[in-house]
Design an enzyme around this catalytic site. Structure first.
Site, PDB file in Angstrom:
ATOM      1  N   HIS A  14      13.802  42.927  97.138  1.00  0.00           N
ATOM      2  CA  HIS A  14      14.103  41.800  96.648  1.00  0.00           C
ATOM      3  C   HIS A  14      13.698  40.317  97.828  1.00  0.00           C
ATOM      4  CE1 HIS A  14      17.858  41.661  99.258  1.00  0.00           C
ATOM      5  NE2 HIS A  14      17.412  40.466  99.298  1.00  0.00           N
ATOM      6  N   HIS A  35      13.714  37.982 100.256  1.00  0.00           N
ATOM      7  CA  HIS A  35      14.464  37.921 101.168  1.00  0.00           C
ATOM      8  C   HIS A  35      13.765  37.564 102.622  1.00  0.00           C
ATOM      9  CE1 HIS A  35      18.389  36.153  98.647  1.00  0.00           C
ATOM     10  NE2 HIS A  35      17.614  34.966  99.058  1.00  0.00           N
ATOM     11  N   HIS A  78      14.248  41.082 104.276  1.00  0.00           N
ATOM     12  CA  HIS A  78      14.427  41.885 103.474  1.00  0.00           C
ATOM     13  C   HIS A  78      12.723  42.353 103.850  1.00  0.00           C
ATOM     14  CE1 HIS A  78      18.246  44.026 102.233  1.00  0.00           C
ATOM     15  NE2 HIS A  78      17.933  42.437 102.764  1.00  0.00           N
ATOM     16  N   GLU A 133       4.012  41.595 106.484  1.00  0.00           N
ATOM     17  CA  GLU A 133       3.311  41.464 107.309  1.00  0.00           C
ATOM     18  C   GLU A 133       2.055  41.960 108.094  1.00  0.00           C
ATOM     19  OE1 GLU A 133       1.629  36.951 109.368  1.00  0.00           O
ATOM     20  OE2 GLU A 133       2.069  36.947 107.550  1.00  0.00           O
ATOM     21  N   TYR A 180      -3.775  36.132 103.100  1.00  0.00           N
ATOM     22  CA  TYR A 180      -4.985  36.262 102.470  1.00  0.00           C
ATOM     23  C   TYR A 180      -6.127  36.679 102.986  1.00  0.00           C
ATOM     24  CZ  TYR A 180      -8.111  33.257  99.687  1.00  0.00           C
ATOM     25  OH  TYR A 180      -8.817  32.906  98.738  1.00  0.00           O
ATOM     26  N   HIS A 207      21.955  39.097  92.968  1.00  0.00           N
ATOM     27  CA  HIS A 207      22.100  38.527  94.145  1.00  0.00           C
ATOM     28  C   HIS A 207      22.125  37.090  94.331  1.00  0.00           C
ATOM     29  CE1 HIS A 207      21.879  37.954  98.882  1.00  0.00           C
ATOM     30  NE2 HIS A 207      20.506  38.739  98.681  1.00  0.00           N
ATOM     31  N   ASP A 265      21.083  43.986  98.470  1.00  0.00           N
ATOM     32  CA  ASP A 265      21.928  42.758  98.844  1.00  0.00           C
ATOM     33  C   ASP A 265      22.306  42.513  96.861  1.00  0.00           C
ATOM     34  OD1 ASP A 265      21.704  42.125 101.138  1.00  0.00           O
ATOM     35  OD2 ASP A 265      20.314  41.154 101.034  1.00  0.00           O
ATOM     36  N   HIS A 286      25.074  45.547 106.016  1.00  0.00           N
ATOM     37  CA  HIS A 286      24.686  43.966 106.652  1.00  0.00           C
ATOM     38  C   HIS A 286      26.162  43.576 106.600  1.00  0.00           C
ATOM     39  CE1 HIS A 286      22.883  40.648 104.597  1.00  0.00           C
ATOM     40  NE2 HIS A 286      21.729  41.228 104.421  1.00  0.00           N
TER      41      HIS A 286
END
Length: 250
Positions: free
Chosen positions: A61, A63, A66, A71, A108, A147, A167, A222
């Site tokens: 997901h 967040h 996560h 990058e 980008y 979640h 999660d 977690h």
């Protein structure tokens, strides 16, 4: 090597001690990363795993804890590993949100021809509740779980009988009926908020309402930085630790 799960981090989104929750699925023929928060590159370095030793990344997901390391991974694969592209396992809908809402701002680069997510990663779009044979020894199947309301979120079944929650809000019926009964899972990795109301996470208090035979299957992840204060208060459930390896039977 049999199937192994090695935790790269076991902490909550705000953890400073235990790193963000993420894991490596490792077999003799595949190494797959589950999620890629900002602490993942450091954790991989600490266990001497290079990015080019990883075959793919699954994203549960959107967040930051996560996906916040993606990058760096993308740039390092490009500049340090001769433009290597890892496979990114996502649903098609999640891939669009991941690029447009999270990664596009940094990745980008039209001058060098980087316009979209697939310029950095090989995309494999997963379908919900469809088993995917990633290698002869590894099958994954994603299931939608709640979640945060109205946000895409997926948990994962690994080789049919290991459940990894990523999660999710507590869903007792799902754990009792699908995870334990229908799937007959022998290993469960479950997120665990240690105190306070569980607005978007399952709490320890909620997990302790499960039958004891199911609690015995659960590794807790977690969690917050005050985890040590709860040792001995988790019933038969076990805290899993950063870099710990769990060998999974068939």
């Amino acid at each position: 090597m049999s199937l192994q799960i090695q935790m790269l981090g076991t902490g909550s989104a705000f953890s400073k001690l235990y790193y963000n929750t993420s894991a490596l699925i490792r077999t003799t023929d595949a190494t797959i990363l589950i999620d890629c928060g900002p602490t993942v590159p450091k954790s991989l370095s600490e266990i001497a795993i290079e990015l080019d030793q990883i075959d793919g990344i699954f994203i549960s997901h959107i967040h930051a804890d996560h996906i916040g390391g993606l990058e760096e991974v993308a740039f390092r694969l490009f500049y340090q590993y001769n433009r290597k592209r890892l496979t990114l396992y996502v649903t098609e809908a999640l891939a669009g949100v991941l690029w447009e809402n999270s990664l596009k701002g940094g990745l980008y680069n039209p001058e060098d021809g980087f316009h979209q997510l697939q310029d950095y990663f090989e995309l494999v779009f997963l379908q919900e509740r469809v088993p995917y044979q990633l290698s002869p020894e590894l099958t994954i199947e994603i299931v939608p779980t709640l979640h945060v309301a109205q946000k895409l979120n997926y948990s994962i079944f690994i080789n049919h009988r290991t459940f990894y929650s990523a999660d999710l809000q507590f869903n007792k019926d799902f754990l009792l009926n699908e995870v334990a009964h229908t799937r007959n899972c022998h290993t469960i990795f479950h997120d665990c908020q240690l105190s306070g109301p569980g607005y978007v996470h399952t709490t320890l208090e909620e997990l302790l309402t499960l039958p004891e035979d199911i609690q015995k299957l659960i590794y807790l992840m977690h969690y917050d930085d005050h985890m040590t204060e709860f040792i001995g208060q988790t019933g038969p459930m076990t805290f899993i630790h950063k870099h710990e390896i769990i060998k999974i039977s068939d």
